[in-house]
Design a protein around this motif. Structure first.
Motif, PDB file in Angstrom:
ATOM      1  N   PRO A  46     -35.744  20.909  61.046  1.00 32.07           N
ATOM      2  CA  PRO A  46     -34.349  20.970  61.505  1.00 32.07           C
ATOM      3  C   PRO A  46     -33.832  22.399  61.703  1.00 32.07           C
ATOM      4  CG  PRO A  46     -34.579  19.563  59.562  1.00 32.07           C
ATOM      5  CD  PRO A  46     -35.873  20.287  59.722  1.00 32.07           C
ATOM      6  N   SER A  47     -32.737  22.516  62.436  1.00 36.16           N
ATOM      7  CA  SER A  47     -32.121  23.831  62.678  1.00 36.16           C
ATOM      8  C   SER A  47     -30.719  23.660  63.227  1.00 36.16           C
ATOM      9  CB  SER A  47     -32.952  24.618  63.695  1.00 36.16           C
ATOM     10  OG  SER A  47     -32.267  25.767  64.122  1.00 36.16           O
ATOM     11  N   LEU A  48     -29.849  24.601  62.910  1.00 39.01           N
ATOM     12  CA  LEU A  48     -28.554  24.722  63.588  1.00 39.01           C
ATOM     13  C   LEU A  48     -28.533  26.069  64.322  1.00 39.01           C
ATOM     14  CD1 LEU A  48     -24.985  24.137  62.084  1.00 39.01           C
ATOM     15  CD2 LEU A  48     -25.483  25.906  63.721  1.00 39.01           C
ATOM     16  N   ARG A  49     -28.560  27.161  63.531  1.00 42.30           N
ATOM     17  CA  ARG A  49     -28.408  28.504  64.079  1.00 42.30           C
ATOM     18  C   ARG A  49     -29.531  28.899  65.038  1.00 42.30           C
ATOM     19  NH1 ARG A  49     -25.667  27.796  59.747  1.00 42.30           N
ATOM     20  NH2 ARG A  49     -27.504  26.595  59.203  1.00 42.30           N
ATOM     21  N   THR A  50     -30.763  28.659  64.623  1.00 35.57           N
ATOM     22  CA  THR A  50     -31.886  29.127  65.437  1.00 35.57           C
ATOM     23  C   THR A  50     -31.884  28.439  66.789  1.00 35.57           C
ATOM     24  OG1 THR A  50     -33.105  29.503  63.398  1.00 35.57           O
ATOM     25  CG2 THR A  50     -34.393  29.422  65.437  1.00 35.57           C
ATOM     26  N   ARG A 110     -40.729  26.555  65.720  1.00 31.26           N
ATOM     27  CA  ARG A 110     -40.351  26.529  64.288  1.00 31.26           C
ATOM     28  C   ARG A 110     -41.327  25.649  63.545  1.00 31.26           C
ATOM     29  NH1 ARG A 110     -34.700  26.153  61.077  1.00 31.26           N
ATOM     30  NH2 ARG A 110     -34.913  28.352  61.563  1.00 31.26           N
ATOM     31  N   GLU A 142     -39.108  30.770  62.989  1.00 28.26           N
ATOM     32  CA  GLU A 142     -39.365  30.686  61.551  1.00 28.26           C
ATOM     33  C   GLU A 142     -40.683  29.951  61.372  1.00 28.26           C
ATOM     34  OE1 GLU A 142     -36.354  29.429  58.723  1.00 28.26           O
ATOM     35  OE2 GLU A 142     -37.785  29.557  57.069  1.00 28.26           O
ATOM     36  N   HIS A 147     -39.529  34.849  59.018  1.00 30.04           N
ATOM     37  CA  HIS A 147     -38.419  34.429  59.886  1.00 30.04           C
ATOM     38  C   HIS A 147     -37.898  35.684  60.603  1.00 30.04           C
ATOM     39  CE1 HIS A 147     -35.295  32.164  61.587  1.00 30.04           C
ATOM     40  NE2 HIS A 147     -34.677  31.691  60.519  1.00 30.04           N
ATOM     41  N   GLN A 150     -34.333  35.956  62.229  1.00 27.47           N
ATOM     42  CA  GLN A 150     -33.277  36.066  61.215  1.00 27.47           C
ATOM     43  C   GLN A 150     -33.193  37.490  60.697  1.00 27.47           C
ATOM     44  OE1 GLN A 150     -30.996  33.680  59.963  1.00 27.47           O
ATOM     45  NE2 GLN A 150     -30.152  35.576  59.132  1.00 27.47           N
ATOM     46  N   CYS A 272     -28.734  33.958  55.060  1.00 27.09           N
ATOM     47  CA  CYS A 272     -29.150  33.492  56.389  1.00 27.09           C
ATOM     48  C   CYS A 272     -28.477  32.186  56.809  1.00 27.09           C
ATOM     49  CB  CYS A 272     -30.667  33.333  56.417  1.00 27.09           C
ATOM     50  SG  CYS A 272     -31.286  32.124  55.229  1.00 27.09           S
ATOM     51  N   LEU A 273     -27.961  31.424  55.837  1.00 29.10           N
ATOM     52  CA  LEU A 273     -27.378  30.097  56.060  1.00 29.10           C
ATOM     53  C   LEU A 273     -28.470  29.101  56.487  1.00 29.10           C
ATOM     54  CD1 LEU A 273     -24.021  30.914  57.919  1.00 29.10           C
ATOM     55  CD2 LEU A 273     -24.416  30.738  55.446  1.00 29.10           C
ATOM     56  N   PRO A 274     -28.393  27.835  56.164  1.00 31.76           N
ATOM     57  CA  PRO A 274     -27.276  27.219  55.449  1.00 31.76           C
ATOM     58  C   PRO A 274     -27.283  27.618  53.977  1.00 31.76           C
ATOM     59  CG  PRO A 274     -29.035  25.614  55.761  1.00 31.76           C
ATOM     60  CD  PRO A 274     -29.460  26.835  56.495  1.00 31.76           C
ATOM     61  N   ARG A 300     -27.490  36.427  65.494  1.00 33.94           N
ATOM     62  CA  ARG A 300     -28.730  35.729  65.855  1.00 33.94           C
ATOM     63  C   ARG A 300     -28.895  35.685  67.377  1.00 33.94           C
ATOM     64  NH1 ARG A 300     -31.427  32.332  62.359  1.00 33.94           N
ATOM     65  NH2 ARG A 300     -32.816  32.241  64.153  1.00 33.94           N
TER      66      ARG A 300
END
Ligand code: CP
Length: 313
Positions: A46-50, A110, A142, A147, A150, A272-274, A300
């Motif tokens: 999973p990912s949001l930012r990347t 990823r 990542e 990563h 990041q 880096c979040l989350p 990012r």
């Protein structure tokens, strides 16, 4: 630049970080570079930012983007060599990577570690398969051990907010309920060393990272003394490298709270979040001016954009 999988793919880290900062001032200056070219983003996790920042970076350069999540969408991929594929994995990574290479000009991948077999994870098998079989430049979104996008965004952020030429930067472990990879701290240390920051690493016993990333810098087990006069505190959980993939400490005293910043040089807090609030970093820090986590996530875009630009040119 052929591939981007670590800081070692960059000729000069300081110049590269500075170039990303310049790109941020004129985001659309290179919109012509990606015309009629396609970036494929492949997510095994999973990912949001990347995902969103790399898509945005690609759009800023005029690239078209295709995204595929193998978390439920793609065929389950076999990665072992020479096996009889009579199990639940109908496609081999060799064909999958080669086919994706037919559709894309650049591939982002990823691929998290399994955290069970250290040698296998640190061999970066999946990333190597894509580099060997796709025939296209591959960007790590990542990997099992690093990563780099990041970390590049982290360096851009430190350069933007630093008040001294050579800031004191502390990487501190913090507690987390799940076993997490070492990829973010490994990568952060590689990049921060190239930037020549005054580095300190703080973690409980047993969380030592591999010397390849620390460069021989020994971690301290006392977070309070590590924070003294710090300009930046980079907070991150990781599982043990020594007792591979294991959680050795759940000590909540390692959570970063506002009270702990008293000892610092008005340190800015990075992650880096989350981030799990009140587990890794307290609300009073994340909701304060000390926090740089949103600025970091914003950068990012420019990390991905400078890498894509370098590959396109
Ligand atoms: N920091 C980071 O890589 O975030 P995502 O996992 O949401 O992409």
């Amino acid at each position: 630049m052929k591939h981007f999988t670590s800081v070692n793919d960059v000729k000069n880290a300081r110049e590269f970080v500075a170039a990303a900062g310049e790109l941020k001032k004129d985001t659309y200056a290179f919109k012509h570079l990606g015309k009629n070219k396609v970036l494929g983003l492949i997510f095994m996790n999973p990912s949001l930012r990347t995902r969103l920042s790399t898509q945005r970076a690609a759009m800023n350069l005029g690239l078209d983007v295709m995204v595929m999540n193998f978390t439920g969408e793609g065929w389950a991929l076999e990665t072992r060599e020479g096996v009889i594929m009579d199990g639940d994995k109908p496609e081999h990574i060799k064909e999958a990577a080669a086919v994706i290479g037919q559709y894309c000009d650049i591939i982002g991948l990823r691929s998290f570690p399994g955290l069970e077999d250290r040698d296998r994870d640190y061999d970066e098998e999946l990333l190597k398969f894509f580099m060997d079989h796709s025939g296209k430049p591959v960007i790590s979104l990542e990997s099992a051990t690093l990563h780099p996008l990041q970390s590049l965004a982290d360096m851009i952020t430190i350069e933007e907010f630093k008040k001294t030429r050579r800031p004191k930067v502390v990487l501190t472990w913090a507690p987390h309920p799940k076993a997490l990879p070492q990829s973010v701290p490994n990568s952060f240390l590689e990049w921060a060393r190239k930037m020549d920051y005054d580095l300190t690493i703080a973690h409980p016993p047993g969380y030592e990272l591999h010397e390849r990333f620390t460069g021989g810098l020994e971690g301290v087990n006392d977070q309070y003394s590590a924070f003294e006069a710090a300009d930046f505190i980079y907070v991150k959980n990781w599982s043990s490298y020594r007792d591979y993939g294991k959680i050795l400490s759940t000590d909540r005293n390692w959570m970063v709270s506002l009270e702990k910043l008293r000892n610092t040089n008005d340190a800015r807090i990075m992650h880096c979040l989350p981030v799990r609030r009140n587990m890794v970093i307290a609300d009073d820090v994340l909701d304060s001016d000390a926090s740089l986590v949103i600025e970091e996530a914003g950068n990012r875009i420019y990390a991905a954009q400078i890498v894509l630009k370098e590959i396109l040119t």
